[in-house]
Design an enzyme around this catalytic site. Sequence first.
Site, PDB file in Angstrom:
ATOM      1  CB  ALA A 160      -3.288  -0.286  -3.193  1.00 47.59           C
ATOM      2  CB  CYS A 184      -0.734  -0.004   1.302  1.00 51.10           C
ATOM      3  SG  CYS A 184      -1.964  -0.927   1.122  1.00 51.10           S
ATOM      4  CG  ASP A 185       1.546   5.584  -2.553  1.00 50.73           C
ATOM      5  OD1 ASP A 185       2.698   5.708  -1.887  1.00 50.73           O
ATOM      6  OD2 ASP A 185       0.838   6.339  -2.860  1.00 50.73           O
ATOM      7  CE  LYS A 186       3.483   8.574   4.363  1.00 51.83           C
ATOM      8  NZ  LYS A 186       2.552  10.088   4.094  1.00 51.83           N
TER       9      LYS A 186
END
Length: 265
Positions: A238, A40-42
Amino acid sequence: LGLATPMSVMVGIGRGAREGVLIRDAEVIEALETVDVLLCDKTGTLTIGRPMVQAIEIFGEYSEDDLLAITAGLEQASEHPLAAALVEAADVRAIAPRSVNSFESLTGQGVVGKVDGREVVVGNAGLMAVNGIDTESVLERAETHRQQGATVIWVAIDNVLQGLIAIADPVKDTTPAAIESLRTAGVRIVMVTGDNHTTAGAIAKQLGIEEIHAEMLPEQKHDLVKSLQRDGHIVAVAGDGINDAPALAQADVGIAMGTGTDIAM
Ligand code: ADP
Ligand code: MG
């Protein structure tokens, strides 16, 4: 599955007026079921994606307003969410962004350019280091903001560090429950971000995410996907596509979050 090449199928998730899920290829539905790791990207994925300026700290002769006018001027040409936060903060304070003579965007690092004939560098500590600008001596002032989950942007003018701007983007209301249900389903959750270790850690802590890769450049995010795949994992990524397009493309399933950047789509 034993596929020689990753399937690299894409899902797009839009919101607002374009809310919904766009599936590029029916294969994605089967592929999603086999995913065991989710990167996951932040910013914009775990967080709302609408960062706002929280604080400005000045170190030199420029006032807060001057610093913001110069920074916003440079950032007007950038499409990064952090840039939008800086331009908006100037707007809220009724400060006119300065005009820019030259501009260069360095993906995952920041922006450099000429404003009013001065060399301006705006971005992370890595970008400052590359330009020979020391941030270590004022590190504590940055850490205070980072520990609260804010991103710190450094501003240097004519090779002198003039200040920092702390920008915060809160976790989405729906993120904790989403993370929890994925974990229950046996998916290993990994945060991967270009942001600083302390900031990433603060956000991860709020979500109970233990595995973090911070200060990652787009190519490193891509390489991480590859190495997980080499270890036999089926990987979903994502992200918003701003700096994770190569990782999204390499993933078995790429999930493009729908602030809807064209590159993600
Ligand atoms: P993320 O992985 O969280 O989406 P990025 O890889 O886009 O983050 O950016 C990494 C870091 O580089 C940011 O946290 C910021 O410090 C810096 N940065 C990137 N783009 C900009 C910009 N336009 N202006 C200032 N700083 C930037
Ligand atoms: Mg991003």
